[in-house]
Design an enzyme around this catalytic site. Structure first.
Site, PDB file in Angstrom:
ATOM      1  N   ASP A 248       0.663  -1.148   0.126  1.00  0.00           N
ATOM      2  CA  ASP A 248       0.059   0.241   0.081  1.00  0.00           C
ATOM      3  C   ASP A 248       0.706   1.142   0.021  1.00  0.00           C
ATOM      4  OD1 ASP A 248       0.956  -0.147   2.690  1.00  0.00           O
ATOM      5  OD2 ASP A 248      -1.126  -0.354   3.495  1.00  0.00           O
TER       6      ASP A 248
ATOM      7  N   ASN B 249      -8.576  -0.951  13.576  1.00  0.00           N
ATOM      8  CA  ASN B 249      -9.787  -1.104  13.151  1.00  0.00           C
ATOM      9  C   ASN B 249     -10.143  -2.495  12.280  1.00  0.00           C
ATOM     10  OD1 ASN B 249      -8.568  -0.467  10.804  1.00  0.00           O
ATOM     11  ND2 ASN B 249     -10.083   1.037  10.290  1.00  0.00           N
TER      12      ASN B 249
ATOM     13  N   HIS C 210      -8.287  -3.483   9.864  1.00  0.00           N
ATOM     14  CA  HIS C 210      -7.721  -3.225   8.540  1.00  0.00           C
ATOM     15  C   HIS C 210      -6.724  -4.100   8.039  1.00  0.00           C
ATOM     16  CE1 HIS C 210      -5.082   0.496   8.892  1.00  0.00           C
ATOM     17  NE2 HIS C 210      -4.491  -0.450   8.913  1.00  0.00           N
TER      18      HIS C 210
ATOM     19  N   GLU D 236     -10.091  -0.705   4.196  1.00  0.00           N
ATOM     20  CA  GLU D 236     -10.575  -0.176   5.730  1.00  0.00           C
ATOM     21  C   GLU D 236     -12.205  -0.774   5.677  1.00  0.00           C
ATOM     22  OE1 GLU D 236      -9.041   1.633   7.441  1.00  0.00           O
ATOM     23  OE2 GLU D 236      -8.003   2.990   6.700  1.00  0.00           O
TER      24      GLU D 236
HETATM   25  P1  PGA Z   1       1.453  -0.798  12.930  1.00  0.00           P
HETATM   26  O1  PGA Z   1       0.166  -0.651  11.698  1.00  0.00           O
HETATM   27  O2  PGA Z   1       2.368  -2.043  12.500  1.00  0.00           O
HETATM   28  O3  PGA Z   1       2.441   0.422  12.757  1.00  0.00           O
HETATM   29  O4  PGA Z   1       0.611  -0.964  14.088  1.00  0.00           O
HETATM   30  C1  PGA Z   1      -0.598  -1.615  11.412  1.00  0.00           C
HETATM   31  C2  PGA Z   1      -1.660  -1.309  10.615  1.00  0.00           C
HETATM   32  O5  PGA Z   1      -2.261  -0.205  10.792  1.00  0.00           O
HETATM   33  O6  PGA Z   1      -1.717  -1.840   9.420  1.00  0.00           O
END
Ligand code: PGA
Length: 260
Positions: free
Chosen positions: A74, A143, A145, A150
């Site tokens: 992404d 959340n 995702h 999302e």
């Molecule tokens: P993080 O991000 O590893 O920095 O917690 C995970 C995400 O939001 O996909």
């Protein structure tokens, strides 16, 4: 479309070092099973101990440069490669450069093209041209995702541009240090991620405990995009003690998907 659940494994780490080792072992095992199988990689904080362990193994001569195509998961829309906060720069710093992966061996998903729809179709075609995904290393959003899929995102969600959710904007703010957080992301679609043979989901922190439980033991739901990951043939959850607290292998290993 089949909704059969594949096998699922829970690996729990009690330190950053153990987290890195378990994640790196799982990645190496997947690479050994299918040398050359395309690998899509998450950025963010969680995979860092894993990438650093892989880099250490590479520096010690125990692990060569991966022979597989590396695929970008992404990106923020409108953020250039030259911006140190771009997700590609993050991947480059933490994985590509330490493991000496050439940029030409990376299937990019760019957030700065004039035609993002065309960029998404080009990306999907490039992944298909190398035989599809073998391995997906994914983080879990607060959340639910995965990538920037999302909620709500269902199992046929395509590679696309998405507005980022308030939760993701809040979560990403720590990377932007007061600057305005980009409001759109471009992401590999959930459908593509679910086509992988192996998914390694890396999860750390007590704040991810509830969403991890919902993702791996709750009903499948577009409101928890990660809940569909149990459909892949092999799901390996690498979690730290805080994220995994209360979760057992029996709970995640014995669960069947709907329709079985
Ligand atoms: P993080 O991000 O590893 O920095 O917690 C995970 C995400 O939001 O996909």
């Amino acid at each position: 479309m089949s909704s059969r659940a594949g096998e699922a494994h829970l690996l729990v780490a009690s330190s950053d070092e153990a987290f890195g080792r378990l994640g790196a072992d799982a990645i190496q095992a997947a690479w050994n099973d299918s040398p050359g199988g395309a690998t899509i990689l998450a950025t963010g904080w969680t995979p860092i101990p894993v990438f650093r362990e892989l880099a250490t193994r590479h520096a010690r001569g125990e692990l060569g440069t991966p022979g597989c195509p590396i695929v970008q998961l992404d990106e923020y829309v409108g953020v250039e490669d030259s911006d140190p906060r771009s997700l590609y720069t993050w991947l480059d710093r933490e994985f590509l450069t330490p493991l000496e992966v050439k940029a030409s061996g990376v299937i990019r998903l760019r957030g700065t093209t004039a035609d993002s729809e065309q960029e998404c179709r080009r990306f999907d075609a490039a992944v298909a041209a190398v035989g599809g995904l073998h391995l997906a290393v994914l983080g879990l959003g607060p959340n639910g995702h995965v990538g920037f899929n999302e909620p709500p995102s269902g199992p046929t969600a395509s590679t696309r541009v998405v507005p980022l959710s308030p939760e993701s904007l809040a979560s990403n703010a720590r990377y932007w240090e007061g600057a305005e957080v980009p409001v759109e992301g471009i992401t590999a679609g959930l459908e593509l991620l679910l086509s992988a043979d192996v998914v390694i989901l890396v999860v750390a922190g007590a704040h991810k405990r509830d969403i991890l439980r919902r993702s791996v033991t709750g009903p499948e739901s577009p409101e928890v995009p990660a809940s569909y990951l149990r459909r892949v043939p092999r799901l390996i959850v690498v979690a730290d003690d805080d994220a995994a607290a209360g979760l057992t292998q029996e709970e995640i290993g014995s669960r069947s998907g709907p329709g079985i």
